[in-house]
Design a protein around this motif. Structure first.
Motif, PDB file in Angstrom:
ATOM      1  N   ASP A  39       0.823  -1.198   0.000  1.00  0.00           N
ATOM      2  CA  ASP A  39       0.000   0.000   0.000  1.00  0.00           C
ATOM      3  C   ASP A  39       0.865   1.259   0.000  1.00  0.00           C
ATOM      4  OD1 ASP A  39       0.794  -0.829   2.509  1.00  0.00           O
ATOM      5  OD2 ASP A  39      -1.032  -0.232   3.517  1.00  0.00           O
ATOM      6  N   GLU A  40       0.283   2.352  -0.498  1.00  0.00           N
ATOM      7  CA  GLU A  40       1.013   3.616  -0.635  1.00  0.00           C
ATOM      8  C   GLU A  40       0.184   4.772  -0.119  1.00  0.00           C
ATOM      9  OE1 GLU A  40       1.742   3.889  -4.834  1.00  0.00           O
ATOM     10  OE2 GLU A  40       3.447   2.523  -4.750  1.00  0.00           O
ATOM     11  N   LEU A  41       0.883   5.737   0.428  1.00  0.00           N
ATOM     12  CA  LEU A  41       0.274   7.000   0.832  1.00  0.00           C
ATOM     13  C   LEU A  41       0.981   8.105   0.067  1.00  0.00           C
ATOM     14  CD1 LEU A  41      -1.594   8.625   2.825  1.00  0.00           C
ATOM     15  CD2 LEU A  41       0.448   8.866   4.257  1.00  0.00           C
ATOM     16  N   THR A  42       0.199   8.921  -0.600  1.00  0.00           N
ATOM     17  CA  THR A  42       0.754  10.109  -1.247  1.00  0.00           C
ATOM     18  C   THR A  42      -0.044  11.297  -0.747  1.00  0.00           C
ATOM     19  OG1 THR A  42      -0.687   9.823  -3.165  1.00  0.00           O
ATOM     20  CG2 THR A  42       1.542   8.918  -3.328  1.00  0.00           C
ATOM     21  N   GLY A  43       0.623  12.409  -0.620  1.00  0.00           N
ATOM     22  CA  GLY A  43      -0.066  13.586  -0.133  1.00  0.00           C
ATOM     23  C   GLY A  43       0.628  14.866  -0.523  1.00  0.00           C
ATOM     24  N   THR A  44      -0.159  15.916  -0.526  1.00  0.00           N
ATOM     25  CA  THR A  44       0.354  17.250  -0.798  1.00  0.00           C
ATOM     26  C   THR A  44      -0.202  18.190   0.256  1.00  0.00           C
ATOM     27  OG1 THR A  44       0.372  16.809  -3.155  1.00  0.00           O
ATOM     28  CG2 THR A  44       0.474  19.118  -2.490  1.00  0.00           C
ATOM     29  N   VAL A  45       0.684  18.987   0.825  1.00  0.00           N
ATOM     30  CA  VAL A  45       0.288  19.995   1.801  1.00  0.00           C
ATOM     31  C   VAL A  45       0.752  21.347   1.277  1.00  0.00           C
ATOM     32  CG1 VAL A  45       0.674  20.867   4.138  1.00  0.00           C
ATOM     33  CG2 VAL A  45       0.375  18.410   3.762  1.00  0.00           C
ATOM     34  N   VAL A  46      -0.166  22.287   1.261  1.00  0.00           N
ATOM     35  CA  VAL A  46       0.157  23.660   0.874  1.00  0.00           C
ATOM     36  C   VAL A  46      -0.070  24.529   2.110  1.00  0.00           C
ATOM     37  CG1 VAL A  46      -0.429  25.593  -0.649  1.00  0.00           C
ATOM     38  CG2 VAL A  46      -0.568  23.233  -1.506  1.00  0.00           C
ATOM     39  N   THR A  47       0.949  25.284   2.471  1.00  0.00           N
ATOM     40  CA  THR A  47       0.845  26.203   3.604  1.00  0.00           C
ATOM     41  C   THR A  47       1.034  27.622   3.087  1.00  0.00           C
ATOM     42  OG1 THR A  47       3.201  26.264   4.115  1.00  0.00           O
ATOM     43  CG2 THR A  47       1.930  24.447   5.071  1.00  0.00           C
ATOM     44  N   GLU A  48       0.957  28.575   3.978  1.00  0.00           N
ATOM     45  CA  GLU A  48       1.213  29.965   3.594  1.00  0.00           C
ATOM     46  C   GLU A  48       2.669  30.169   3.175  1.00  0.00           C
ATOM     47  OE1 GLU A  48      -0.102  32.472   6.804  1.00  0.00           O
ATOM     48  OE2 GLU A  48      -2.206  32.072   6.394  1.00  0.00           O
ATOM     49  N   ASN A  49       3.558  29.251   3.617  1.00  0.00           N
ATOM     50  CA  ASN A  49       4.990  29.409   3.345  1.00  0.00           C
ATOM     51  C   ASN A  49       5.573  28.447   2.324  1.00  0.00           C
ATOM     52  OD1 ASN A  49       5.172  31.448   5.334  1.00  0.00           O
ATOM     53  ND2 ASN A  49       5.315  29.878   6.906  1.00  0.00           N
ATOM     54  N   GLY A  50       4.869  27.379   1.966  1.00  0.00           N
ATOM     55  CA  GLY A  50       5.469  26.421   1.045  1.00  0.00           C
ATOM     56  C   GLY A  50       4.570  25.265   0.700  1.00  0.00           C
ATOM     57  N   ASN A  51       5.120  24.363  -0.123  1.00  0.00           N
ATOM     58  CA  ASN A  51       4.429  23.145  -0.543  1.00  0.00           C
ATOM     59  C   ASN A  51       5.250  21.945  -0.113  1.00  0.00           C
ATOM     60  OD1 ASN A  51       2.513  24.722  -1.933  1.00  0.00           O
ATOM     61  ND2 ASN A  51       3.787  24.739  -3.770  1.00  0.00           N
ATOM     62  N   TYR A  52       4.575  20.881   0.333  1.00  0.00           N
ATOM     63  CA  TYR A  52       5.258  19.685   0.815  1.00  0.00           C
ATOM     64  C   TYR A  52       4.575  18.455   0.227  1.00  0.00           C
ATOM     65  CZ  TYR A  52       6.767  23.226   4.089  1.00  0.00           C
ATOM     66  OH  TYR A  52       7.270  24.376   4.638  1.00  0.00           O
ATOM     67  N   ASN A  53       5.392  17.495  -0.201  1.00  0.00           N
ATOM     68  CA  ASN A  53       4.869  16.249  -0.767  1.00  0.00           C
ATOM     69  C   ASN A  53       5.277  15.075   0.110  1.00  0.00           C
ATOM     70  OD1 ASN A  53       3.686  17.361  -3.174  1.00  0.00           O
ATOM     71  ND2 ASN A  53       5.770  17.728  -3.871  1.00  0.00           N
ATOM     72  N   PHE A  67       8.100  13.061   7.507  1.00  0.00           N
ATOM     73  CA  PHE A  67       7.350  14.104   6.805  1.00  0.00           C
ATOM     74  C   PHE A  67       7.083  15.323   7.683  1.00  0.00           C
ATOM     75  CE2 PHE A  67       3.180  15.793   5.274  1.00  0.00           C
ATOM     76  CZ  PHE A  67       3.663  16.405   4.130  1.00  0.00           C
ATOM     77  N   VAL A  68       6.401  15.137   8.799  1.00  0.00           N
ATOM     78  CA  VAL A  68       6.024  16.276   9.645  1.00  0.00           C
ATOM     79  C   VAL A  68       7.253  16.899  10.318  1.00  0.00           C
ATOM     80  CG1 VAL A  68       4.650  17.033  11.629  1.00  0.00           C
ATOM     81  CG2 VAL A  68       3.689  15.388  10.012  1.00  0.00           C
ATOM     82  N   ASN A  69       8.041  16.067  11.027  1.00  0.00           N
ATOM     83  CA  ASN A  69       9.177  16.592  11.812  1.00  0.00           C
ATOM     84  C   ASN A  69      10.370  17.042  10.978  1.00  0.00           C
ATOM     85  OD1 ASN A  69       8.000  16.366  14.338  1.00  0.00           O
ATOM     86  ND2 ASN A  69       9.001  14.454  14.845  1.00  0.00           N
ATOM     87  N   GLU A  70      10.634  16.365   9.874  1.00  0.00           N
ATOM     88  CA  GLU A  70      11.846  16.679   9.117  1.00  0.00           C
ATOM     89  C   GLU A  70      11.609  17.548   7.885  1.00  0.00           C
ATOM     90  OE1 GLU A  70      14.038  13.085   8.312  1.00  0.00           O
ATOM     91  OE2 GLU A  70      14.030  12.509  10.425  1.00  0.00           O
ATOM     92  N   GLU A  71      10.360  17.612   7.414  1.00  0.00           N
ATOM     93  CA  GLU A  71      10.081  18.436   6.245  1.00  0.00           C
ATOM     94  C   GLU A  71       9.214  19.645   6.579  1.00  0.00           C
ATOM     95  OE1 GLU A  71       8.984  16.471   2.594  1.00  0.00           O
ATOM     96  OE2 GLU A  71       9.983  14.634   3.262  1.00  0.00           O
ATOM     97  N   VAL A  72       8.012  19.376   7.064  1.00  0.00           N
ATOM     98  CA  VAL A  72       7.040  20.463   7.234  1.00  0.00           C
ATOM     99  C   VAL A  72       7.461  21.443   8.328  1.00  0.00           C
ATOM    100  CG1 VAL A  72       4.642  21.050   7.753  1.00  0.00           C
ATOM    101  CG2 VAL A  72       5.151  19.025   6.351  1.00  0.00           C
ATOM    102  N   LEU A  73       7.700  20.965   9.524  1.00  0.00           N
ATOM    103  CA  LEU A  73       8.001  21.893  10.625  1.00  0.00           C
ATOM    104  C   LEU A  73       9.268  22.719  10.370  1.00  0.00           C
ATOM    105  CD1 LEU A  73       6.910  19.723  13.685  1.00  0.00           C
ATOM    106  CD2 LEU A  73       5.636  21.547  12.544  1.00  0.00           C
ATOM    107  N   PRO A  74      10.392  22.122   9.943  1.00  0.00           N
ATOM    108  CA  PRO A  74      11.563  22.954   9.629  1.00  0.00           C
ATOM    109  C   PRO A  74      11.295  23.900   8.453  1.00  0.00           C
ATOM    110  CG  PRO A  74      12.223  20.651   9.816  1.00  0.00           C
ATOM    111  CD  PRO A  74      10.722  20.690   9.843  1.00  0.00           C
TER     112      PRO A  74
END
Length: 187
Positions: A98-112, A130-137
């Motif tokens: 199984d796979e999870l793919t996602g896209t998050v758009v914030t006021e400051n950037g885009n994360y996949n 994803f959350v700790n090493e990509e989005v939060l930093p």
């Protein structure tokens, strides 16, 4: 005796005072009155660390994108990420594929986000990678989500800065081993 057992054996008041000493209540999401009420309601001191939980989920049953989206939105709200849009898709291809793919758009950037081999369980890489090493930093946020010791299939996370989390371990507010309660489980 380990630091966690030594501190918790002193009772709820000592545990609460130690939280105060390390600056736990300096964060707006750590309400001293609520934590105190919860702490004094715990019947066994070995589970005092439960009062540090900000996110609690049954780790089994993460089989839809909406499960990850809901978790991400809760984490974003707690950490102060200003989300514009978040979409996650979960696809079951076959056992262990199984796979999870996602896209998050914030006021400051885009994360996949792309994760595989999830098998219907909450994947720690979603939070750690994803959350700790990509989005939060990427958002310039200092805090991180830390997994609390497992007591069953529940996934529990606390949100703190690395400095405060390290202090919590050092003074015995948390066991220093993520498998603290599970060590004798397989015997």
């Amino acid at each position: 005796m380990d630091k966690y057992k030594a501190l918790t054996s002193q009772g709820a008041a000592a545990y609460l005072n130690t939280l105060e000493e390390i600056g736990w209540f300096s964060f707006p999401h750590n309400n001293k009155a609520k934590i105190s009420e919860h702490l004094f309601g715990i019947s066994s001191s070995e589970y005092f660390f439960y009062v540090l939980s900000h996110i609690v989920r049954d780790a089994e049953g993460f089989e839809e994108g909406s499960d990850y989206k809901e978790l991400f939105e809760e984490m974003a709200a707690l950490s102060g990420v200003n989300v514009v849009a978040a979409e996650f898709e979960y696809e079951m291809i076959g056992f262990g594929e199984d796979e999870l793919t996602g896209t998050v758009v914030t006021e400051n950037g885009n994360y996949n986000c792309e994760l595989g081999e999830l098998m219907g369980w909450l994947d720690a890489d979603f939070i750690e990678g994803f959350v700790n090493e990509e989005v939060l930093p990427g958002e310039g946020i200092e805090g991180r989500f830390f997994m609390l010791p497992a007591t069953d299939q529940m996934a529990q996370y606390t949100y703190a800065t690395q400095e405060v989390y390290d202090k919590a371990i050092a003074v015995g507010l948390l066991p220093d081993d993520a498998e603290y309660f599970m060590s004798g489980f397989d015997q």
